[in-house]
Design a protein around this motif. Structure first.
Motif, mmCIF file in Angstrom:
data_model
loop_
_atom_site.group_PDB
_atom_site.id
_atom_site.type_symbol
_atom_site.label_atom_id
_atom_site.label_comp_id
_atom_site.label_asym_id
_atom_site.label_seq_id
_atom_site.Cartn_x
_atom_site.Cartn_y
_atom_site.Cartn_z
ATOM 1 N N PHE A 1 2.152 -7.505 5.716
ATOM 2 C CA PHE A 1 2.053 -6.173 5.113
ATOM 3 C C PHE A 1 3.181 -5.290 5.637
ATOM 4 O O PHE A 1 3.724 -5.509 6.725
ATOM 5 N N VAL B 1 0.825 -1.207 0.000
ATOM 6 C CA VAL B 1 0.000 0.000 0.000
ATOM 7 C C VAL B 1 0.858 1.255 0.000
ATOM 8 O O VAL B 1 0.344 2.359 -0.156
ATOM 9 N N LEU B 2 2.173 1.085 0.186
ATOM 10 C CA LEU B 2 3.087 2.218 0.095
ATOM 11 C C LEU B 2 3.494 2.414 -1.360
ATOM 12 O O LEU B 2 3.612 1.451 -2.111
ATOM 13 N N ILE C 1 0.234 5.039 9.227
ATOM 14 C CA ILE C 1 -0.800 4.109 8.772
ATOM 15 C C ILE C 1 -1.270 3.237 9.938
ATOM 16 O O ILE C 1 -2.475 2.994 10.112
ATOM 17 N N THR D 1 -2.382 -1.897 -4.014
ATOM 18 C CA THR D 1 -3.429 -0.899 -4.195
ATOM 19 C C THR D 1 -2.805 0.422 -4.609
ATOM 20 O O THR D 1 -1.619 0.675 -4.353
ATOM 21 N N VAL E 1 4.002 -1.228 6.270
ATOM 22 C CA VAL E 1 3.400 0.105 6.352
ATOM 23 C C VAL E 1 4.330 1.026 7.144
ATOM 24 O O VAL E 1 5.472 0.685 7.429
ATOM 25 N N LYS F 1 -3.376 3.307 -3.440
ATOM 26 C CA LYS F 1 -2.993 4.042 -2.234
ATOM 27 C C LYS F 1 -3.664 3.400 -1.029
ATOM 28 O O LYS F 1 -4.597 2.590 -1.161
ATOM 29 N N PHE F 2 -3.198 3.775 0.141
ATOM 30 C CA PHE F 2 -3.737 3.236 1.384
ATOM 31 C C PHE F 2 -5.115 3.817 1.680
ATOM 32 O O PHE F 2 -5.365 5.006 1.498
ATOM 33 N N SER F 3 -6.019 2.948 2.150
ATOM 34 C CA SER F 3 -7.343 3.374 2.609
ATOM 35 C C SER F 3 -7.628 2.679 3.934
ATOM 36 O O SER F 3 -7.689 1.446 3.996
ATOM 37 N N ALA F 4 -7.774 3.459 5.002
ATOM 38 C CA ALA F 4 -8.045 2.878 6.320
ATOM 39 C C ALA F 4 -9.370 2.130 6.329
ATOM 40 O O ALA F 4 -9.500 1.072 6.962
ATOM 41 N N PHE G 1 -8.784 -1.204 4.106
ATOM 42 C CA PHE G 1 -7.548 -1.976 4.285
ATOM 43 C C PHE G 1 -7.836 -3.431 4.656
ATOM 44 O O PHE G 1 -7.328 -4.357 4.005
#
Length: 495
Positions: A243, A197-198, A249, A223, A245, A225-228, A231
């Motif tokens: 993962f 996700v980075l 994050i 992905t 991060v 970008k990161f999505s809380a 995720f």
């Protein structure tokens, strides 16, 4: 080619990609588009693109700019440059127009793979002669000349928050070694699937996840970008086993409403934190809530990411330390650049196969960064009797108040002990009386009533008045670089 924990990878990225294609299997899945890329398809497309770049007249070792977010097109552009023996020049999309213009000009790139969303920006800042290309705009395919592991593979620019960005050059040998150190520390196997996700224009996303998967023979979910909020659903649907991060994050996940389901929790071997120090309270709260162990690590762009890592459970993880050296040597240096005695604080230095070749066209900066064959990280810390390193701050970020050195991380740790704090960073402010004094900035969870007075009182209680912030600024979010690392040096001007 087989992962060997006893020795860094031999050969080039091209050799390893050929080997993965021959072995077969999935290389990447993209949960946002339900797309899948096998190792064979990845190699075949990258090879075709590399032959087309050769047909355009791109020379061995020449920079190819890549201006892409995470995604299928960006991955193919990266591997095409690496497969052809060209220098993949990753452009930081979050750097701003002037830094992007500098990187494009300084790298000497004549060709750039550019995502549609970035075309207008690049046309505005590109130096004369830069040509924007895509996979269907290449030349007549030609054979790719031979090259070896000493050839330039990657050019990645530092953030430049304290000066002109420096272009970090990695060879095929050091780039692969960056993936090897991660695979070694985390015992990655062909059965593992990481979660990227980075951004791959940051060294963590590129080396730890992408090169880690290439060297170990595993696969990735990626992905844009990161999505809380998404995720854990993406982690479950992609069947990830680990993962990588950054602390911001981890903090945002901790304060989100979503949790992993039982199957995802059972499948996850570990999460990995890097790029900046992880607050002790944040790590403990994350593990308590989600039941997923977090392995804190440390790395640099100049070292193809990882130099230190805590062992995987059931090994000893020392919370508050980024761990021990894997695949390289680490020591602490005195101000005179000699080895520090045991337990004494100093500058952290590293040597190993993952260390960069040079700063591009900057021999003075290259020379200053090395003490013999040891790369100076600019980070301060000490090493305990077991070889675990404890980072206390950055040389450039030290607050010098009345001649006394104050490490901002000490204050950060105290602020993060307040459960409503999502992001925190202490910084120096010029002061006539003391030279510098301490201030801090925080971002708090929505609806929180925590006050400045309460946070300052907390610091007084834990640190004493001298080290505590004189004031605390409340911001919607703190400035961050492309990896999500808080950019402390920008806070004084920002507030």
């Amino acid at each position: 080619m087989i992962f060997d924990p006893a020795a860094p990878p031999q050969g080039t990225v091209r050799d390893w990609l050929d080997a993965r294609a021959a072995a077969g299997g999935v290389a990447l899945v993209f949960p946002e588009t339900d797309d899948t890329l096998t190792w064979k398809d990845l190699r075949d497309t990258a090879r075709d693109m590399a032959r087309g770049l050769t047909g355009l007249g791109v020379a061995q070792g020449e920079s190819i700019a890549i201006v892409h977010p995470n995604g299928r097109e960006g991955v193919l552009a990266l591997y095409a440059a690496l497969y052809g023996g060209f220098r993949a020049t990753m452009i930081n999309l979050a750097a701003g127009p002037s830094a992007i213009a500098y990187a494009l000009d300084h790298s000497g790139a004549r060709f750039a793979f550019v995502h549609d969303s970035q075309t207008a920006t690049i046309r505005d800042v590109a130096p004369d002669g830069l040509r924007i290309i895509s996979a269907d705009m290449l030349g007549k395919p030609q054979d790719i000349p031979a090259f070896d592991a000493t050839a330039h593979a990657l050019l990645m620019y530092t953030s430049g928050t304290t000066g002109t960005p420096k272009g970090v050059v990695h060879t095929h040998a050091s780039l692969l070694a960056g993936g090897w150190t991660a695979a070694l520390a985390h015992a990655l196997t062909p059965q593992d699937r990481g979660f990227c996700v980075l951004p791959i224009y940051h060294i963590n996303g590129l080396c730890v996840t992408m090169m880690g998967a290439l060297v170990s023979g595993g696969s990735l979910a990626m992905t844009a970008k990161f999505s809380a909020s998404r995720f854990w659903d993406q982690a479950g649907s992609s069947q990830i086993t680990w993962f990588s991060v950054v602390p911001t994050i981890i903090s945002h996940l901790l304060h989100s409403d979503t949790v992993p389901d039982a199957a995802t929790r059972a499948r996850l071997r570990f999460g990995r934190s890097a790029s900046s120090a992880l607050a002790v309270e944040t790590q403990q709260a994350f593990e308590d809530r989600f039941g997923v162990p977090i392995v804190e690590t440390m790395g640099l762009t100049e070292t193809a990411a990882q130099i230190l890592s805590n062992p995987l459970p059931p090994g000893t993880r020392k919370i508050g330390s980024p761990g021990v050296a894997y695949g390289n040597d680490v020591r602490i240096l005195t101000p005179e650049l000699t080895p520090a005695p045991p337990l004494q604080s100093g500058e952290i230095a590293v040597r190993g196969p993952n260390v960069m070749a040079e700063y591009l066209r900057n021999p003075d900066a290259t020379a200053k960064t090395f003490a013999g064959d040891w790369l100076r990280t600019g980070d301060l810390g000490h090493m305990d009797a077991d070889g675990y390193v404890y980072v206390t701050g950055r040389l450039k970020e030290l607050i010098i108040k009345g001649g006394e050195n104050i490490a901002p991380r000490e204050i950060d740790e105290v602020l993060y002990s307040e459960p409503d704090i999502i992001e925190a960073a202490a910084f120096a402010r010029p002061c006539k009386s003391y030279g510098e004094t301490v201030e801090a900035a925080v971002a708090i969870r929505p609806g929180s009533t925590v006050s400045e007075d309460a946070l300052i009182a907390l610091c007084h209680d834990r640190l004493g008045k001298f080290k505590s912030p004189d004031c605390i600024h409340f911001l919607p979010e703190l400035p961050k670089g492309p990896s999500g690392k808080i950019q402390r040096m920008k806070l004084s001007d920002l507030v």
